[in-house]
Structure formats: structure tokens, C-alpha cells
Design a protein around this motif. Structure first.
Motif, PDB file in Angstrom:
ATOM      1  N   LEU A  53      78.793  60.429  25.266  1.00  0.00           N
ATOM      2  CA  LEU A  53      77.812  61.469  24.920  1.00  0.00           C
ATOM      3  C   LEU A  53      77.061  61.112  23.640  1.00  0.00           C
ATOM      4  N   LEU A  54      77.794  60.780  22.577  1.00  0.00           N
ATOM      5  CA  LEU A  54      77.160  60.493  21.290  1.00  0.00           C
ATOM      6  C   LEU A  54      76.307  59.239  21.353  1.00  0.00           C
ATOM      7  N   HIS A  55      76.770  58.230  22.097  1.00  0.00           N
ATOM      8  CA  HIS A  55      75.963  57.023  22.227  1.00  0.00           C
ATOM      9  C   HIS A  55      74.665  57.325  22.961  1.00  0.00           C
ATOM     10  N   GLY A  56      74.742  58.124  24.018  1.00  0.00           N
ATOM     11  CA  GLY A  56      73.530  58.509  24.731  1.00  0.00           C
ATOM     12  C   GLY A  56      72.541  59.225  23.826  1.00  0.00           C
ATOM     13  N   LEU A  57      73.039  60.111  22.982  1.00  0.00           N
ATOM     14  CA  LEU A  57      72.161  60.826  22.054  1.00  0.00           C
ATOM     15  C   LEU A  57      71.586  59.892  20.990  1.00  0.00           C
ATOM     16  N   LYS A  58      72.413  58.980  20.490  1.00  0.00           N
ATOM     17  CA  LYS A  58      71.964  58.098  19.415  1.00  0.00           C
ATOM     18  C   LYS A  58      70.894  57.116  19.867  1.00  0.00           C
ATOM     19  N   ARG A  59      70.750  56.903  21.166  1.00  0.00           N
ATOM     20  CA  ARG A  59      69.696  56.011  21.648  1.00  0.00           C
ATOM     21  C   ARG A  59      68.337  56.458  21.125  1.00  0.00           C
ATOM     22  N   GLU A  60      68.062  57.778  21.180  1.00  0.00           N
ATOM     23  CA  GLU A  60      66.741  58.270  20.773  1.00  0.00           C
ATOM     24  C   GLU A  60      66.794  59.594  20.018  1.00  0.00           C
ATOM     25  N   LYS A 129      70.276  48.259  27.097  1.00  0.00           N
ATOM     26  CA  LYS A 129      69.109  48.650  26.312  1.00  0.00           C
ATOM     27  C   LYS A 129      68.524  49.957  26.846  1.00  0.00           C
ATOM     28  N   THR A 130      68.003  50.771  25.958  1.00  0.00           N
ATOM     29  CA  THR A 130      67.426  52.054  26.362  1.00  0.00           C
ATOM     30  C   THR A 130      66.263  51.878  27.318  1.00  0.00           C
ATOM     31  N   THR A 131      65.602  50.738  27.259  1.00  0.00           N
ATOM     32  CA  THR A 131      64.456  50.472  28.140  1.00  0.00           C
ATOM     33  C   THR A 131      64.879  49.982  29.523  1.00  0.00           C
ATOM     34  N   ALA A 132      66.185  49.798  29.748  1.00  0.00           N
ATOM     35  CA  ALA A 132      66.650  49.183  30.994  1.00  0.00           C
ATOM     36  C   ALA A 132      67.365  50.190  31.901  1.00  0.00           C
ATOM     37  N   PHE A 133      66.697  51.298  32.199  1.00  0.00           N
ATOM     38  CA  PHE A 133      67.279  52.329  33.070  1.00  0.00           C
ATOM     39  C   PHE A 133      66.372  52.625  34.270  1.00  0.00           C
ATOM     40  N   LYS A 134      65.564  51.671  34.646  1.00  0.00           N
ATOM     41  CA  LYS A 134      64.605  51.878  35.733  1.00  0.00           C
ATOM     42  C   LYS A 134      65.153  51.346  37.058  1.00  0.00           C
ATOM     43  N   TYR A 338      76.513  59.011  33.508  1.00  0.00           N
ATOM     44  CA  TYR A 338      75.581  60.132  33.369  1.00  0.00           C
ATOM     45  C   TYR A 338      75.366  60.483  31.899  1.00  0.00           C
ATOM     46  N   LEU A 339      76.451  60.588  31.142  1.00  0.00           N
ATOM     47  CA  LEU A 339      76.353  61.052  29.756  1.00  0.00           C
ATOM     48  C   LEU A 339      75.545  60.097  28.881  1.00  0.00           C
ATOM     49  N   ASP A 340      75.593  58.807  29.180  1.00  0.00           N
ATOM     50  CA  ASP A 340      74.880  57.835  28.362  1.00  0.00           C
ATOM     51  C   ASP A 340      73.424  57.675  28.782  1.00  0.00           C
ATOM     52  N   HIS A 341      73.001  58.329  29.841  1.00  0.00           N
ATOM     53  CA  HIS A 341      71.638  58.134  30.343  1.00  0.00           C
ATOM     54  C   HIS A 341      70.616  58.815  29.434  1.00  0.00           C
ATOM     55  N   PRO A 342      69.483  58.160  29.143  1.00  0.00           N
ATOM     56  CA  PRO A 342      68.481  58.749  28.246  1.00  0.00           C
ATOM     57  C   PRO A 342      67.949  60.112  28.700  1.00  0.00           C
ATOM     58  N   GLU A 343      67.810  60.325  30.001  1.00  0.00           N
ATOM     59  CA  GLU A 343      67.270  61.606  30.452  1.00  0.00           C
ATOM     60  C   GLU A 343      68.276  62.739  30.254  1.00  0.00           C
ATOM     61  N   VAL A 344      69.563  62.462  30.486  1.00  0.00           N
ATOM     62  CA  VAL A 344      70.596  63.464  30.230  1.00  0.00           C
ATOM     63  C   VAL A 344      70.664  63.757  28.735  1.00  0.00           C
ATOM     64  N   ALA A 345      70.616  62.704  27.919  1.00  0.00           N
ATOM     65  CA  ALA A 345      70.642  62.879  26.468  1.00  0.00           C
ATOM     66  C   ALA A 345      69.455  63.716  25.993  1.00  0.00           C
TER      67      ALA A 345
END
Length: 354
Positions: A53-60, A129-134, A338-345
Motif C-alpha cells: 500500500l505505502l509503496h503504491g502511494l509513494k510512487r506519486e 517503474k510507475t510508467t510500466a503498467f500498460k 492491486y495495492l501497488d497499482h498507480p490507479e488504486v493508489a
């Protein structure tokens, strides 16, 4: 009388009442409930969930993560993994030797998964990488790893969903002993719901600003609990507060499955007793591509009547790619993915900032 003044006051001036401080803002309270199948100890599960969870939030959204880390946002974990472990062993789907972890002292000293079992796979996920979720990134992942999308937990849950819809109860319980017991046994269901109630009921009564994050079977547990709190008279104390869950975030959610809908707590209620009523403000449902626990993908169509009746303010479905891979391949249903995904964060961060 215009111009009237008490001694010591200037002409035409009334003495002010004592200045009132503005009421304190509600406490932000994040409540998380996991899904089915065997689990590590309660403390280990909480550690892993919080790490993802925290890592997902810290991305952005570093400010949002910091508020959780410093306690400005309270974070509670509703754990029922010991119940899952017990049910899986009792049904013969797991042996005690399959759960070699130190017996969990926080939950009856029952057997559990080995501590540290998920760390290597989780670290691999968090290195993305945060840019690699496509979509192209996901296809590359599948090209590089074994395809576990149709196997193991996802396949057995599908069997249970199909079973509830078309087979007898014994086959349902055999396919997924923990979820089957929850859906088919009032006693087992009550035991699991109580684990969520420990956190959710006091938060509602206290007027907390709540975000409830539910995964997999935890979505069913949350739905039934919210229905009870909003529809049954013994919970009038909660209803009288007028408090609602500000954001209900469902991840890998099976609530759109006809077989699950057929077995929810309100399945046989008349029209005026259907659905959790005015206890959710906003429902966001996130389904990963190829997650066959949530292969129906959407809940907005199945529960659109809640919106029409004014029982909630909004309900929306979202699609993402889940990049979890374990030692045996890709698993797009995994909670940590799911928790680490940028959209969930972004959804959680948006609630924290509101």
C-alpha cells in the motif's frame, strides 16, 4: 433596542459570546480486509499489505503515504486468515505441513504460512517503474512468466461460483472451503464478519471519515456487514449517526457474479430490504484484466438500483493490469498487485486529500 450597551461596552455594541472553536475534522480511517485462501499470521499479513500500500502511494502521492506513516490517517486491518487456514485444513485442501509458519499467537496459535514467503516476489513487483503498467507491459510480463491466470485460486473460485449457481452445496464447499463456508454457513459467516465489525462499527459510531478497501472474498464480507448495519434495527445506533463509508474500494471483487449475488445476505429480502442503504457514499470497483475471480468485471450494472434509489452517490467500474508474479507464474488476482497499482493508489490518495 438599538444603541443599547452594557457597562464597559462601546455604544451600540453587544458583548460577544465566547468564541467557539470550529469542530474538529473527522478522523481519516483506512480499513482494509483481505480475501480468501490460506494466509500468513495476522501481523505478517498486515506488514505485507502495508508495504504494498505505502509503496503504491509513494510512487506519486508521497504526502498521502506520509499521513499514514505518521498516524494522521488511521489504518486498521481486518484479519480472518486464521479462519481461512482452519477451514482449508478441515476440508482436506491443506495439511498442517503446508502451513509451516510459527503458530500465530495473535489468533489462537493456529498454523499459518511461513513468514517471509512473499518478500522476494513483492520486492520484484515494487521494483516496477510507475510508467510500466500498460497493456504492452502486461503482455511482456505474460511472455516472460508462466501463465497462472486460469489456475489455482482463480480456477477454484470459478468452480465455486459455478457451483453456487448450478451445483449442490457440497460441491461448493469442496471447491472453496473458506468462501463456501462463509456463503453457506451462518456460523462461519458471522465469525468472519465479526473481524471486520471490530474496526468498522466503532469507526462509524465515532464519525470517522472511512475508506474501506476490500479484496476478493473480503468484498462479500463487507457488503453483508454494510447491509446489516444499514438495514437491521439492532444497528440503529449506527444508523442514527448518519455516518457513511466515504469510499468503498473493491478489488478483485466477485460481487458481480450471479452465483454470489444469489447468496448475499439480502438475497431473499423484499424490495425495501435490498442493498446496503445510505451507508456508502462512493463505490469504486477495480478489476484486473484476466482476474477470473472478478471475471464479471463490473458491479455498476448489477447494483445500479442502489444509485437510482439514492442509497449511494456514485458507483464506478475501472479496469487495470495486475503485475503480480510468484514462483509459479502470473497471478492477476493478487491483493498486493492491486495495492501497488498507480490507479488504486490515486483513489486512496484522493480520499486522503479530500
Amino acid at each position: 433596542m438599538r444603541g443599547f450597551a452594557l457597562a464597559g461596552a462601546g455604544p451600540g455594541v453587544f458583548p460577544c459570546a465566547a468564541r467557539q472553536s470550529p469542530p474538529p475534522l473527522p478522523m481519516k480511517h483506512l480499513i482494509i480486509i483481505h480475501g480468501r485462501s490460506t494466509k500468513p499470521s495476522g501481523s505478517e499479513k498486515e506488514r505485507l499489505v502495508k508495504k504494498a500500500l505505502l509503496h503504491g502511494l509513494k510512487r506519486e502521492h508521497g504526502d498521502a503515504a506520509k499521513k499514514i506513516e505518521t498516524g494522521k490517517v488511521e489504518c486498521s486491518h481486518a484479519y480472518y486468515g486464521d479462519i481461512n487456514n482452519r477451514l482449508m485444513i478441515a476440508a482436506g485442501q491443506k495439511k498442517k505441513s503446508d502451513l509451516p509458519g510459527v503458530n500465530d499467537p495473535g489468533y489462537g496459535s493456529g498454523p499459518c504460512e511461513l513468514p517471509g514467503s512473499y518478500d522476494d516476489d513483492l520486492d520484484k513487483l515494487l521494483a516496477r517503474k510507475t510508467t510500466a503498467f500498460k497493456k504492452a507491459d502486461y503482455q511482456k510480463l505474460l511472455d516472460e512468466h508462466k501463465d497462472r491466470r486460469w489456475k489455482d485460486e482463480a480456477a477454484s473460485v470459478l468452480s465455486a461460483v459455478a457451483g453456487i449457481f448450478g451445483m449442490n452445496d457440497q460441491l461448493v464447499a469442496k471447491a472453496t472451503p473458506d468462501m463456501g463456508a462463509y456463503l453457506l454457513s451462518r456460523k462461519a459467516g458471522s465469525e468472519v464478519r465479526q473481524r471486520l465489525a471490530i474496526h468498522l462499527k466503532p469507526a462509524l459510531l465515532a464519525g470517522d471519515d472511512i475508506c474501506l478497501v476490500s479484496h476478493s472474498m473480503g468484498c462479500i464480507v463487507s457488503y453483508d456487514t454494510l447491509w446489516k448495519y444499514s438495514q437491521m434495527s439492532e444497528y440503529k445506533d449506527i444508523q442514527d449517526t448518519g455516518n457513511r463509508v466515504s469510499l468503498w474500494l473493491t478489488l478483485g471483487c466477485p460481487l458481480g457474479e450471479p452465483g454470489v449475488i444469489k447468496n448475499l445476505y439480502d438475497a431473499h429480502e423484499p424490495a425495501d430490504g435490498k442493498y446496503p442503504c445510505r451507508i456508502i457514499r462512493r463505490w469504486e470497483n477495480v478489476a484486473a484484466h484476466d482476474d477470473f475471480v472478478s471475471h464479471d468485471e463490473g458491479v455498476a450494472d448489477d447494483f445500479k438500483e442502489m444509485r437510482r434509489l439514492g442509497y449511494l452517490e456514485s458507483i464506478k467500474d475501472r479496469r487495470i493490469y495486475n503485475f503480480w508474479t510468484g514462483s509459479d507464474g502470473a497471478n492477476p488476482h493478487k491483493f498486493y498487485g492491486y495495492l501497488d497499482h498507480p490507479e488504486v493508489a490515486a483513489l486512496i490518495a484522493g480520499w486522503i486529500a479530500a
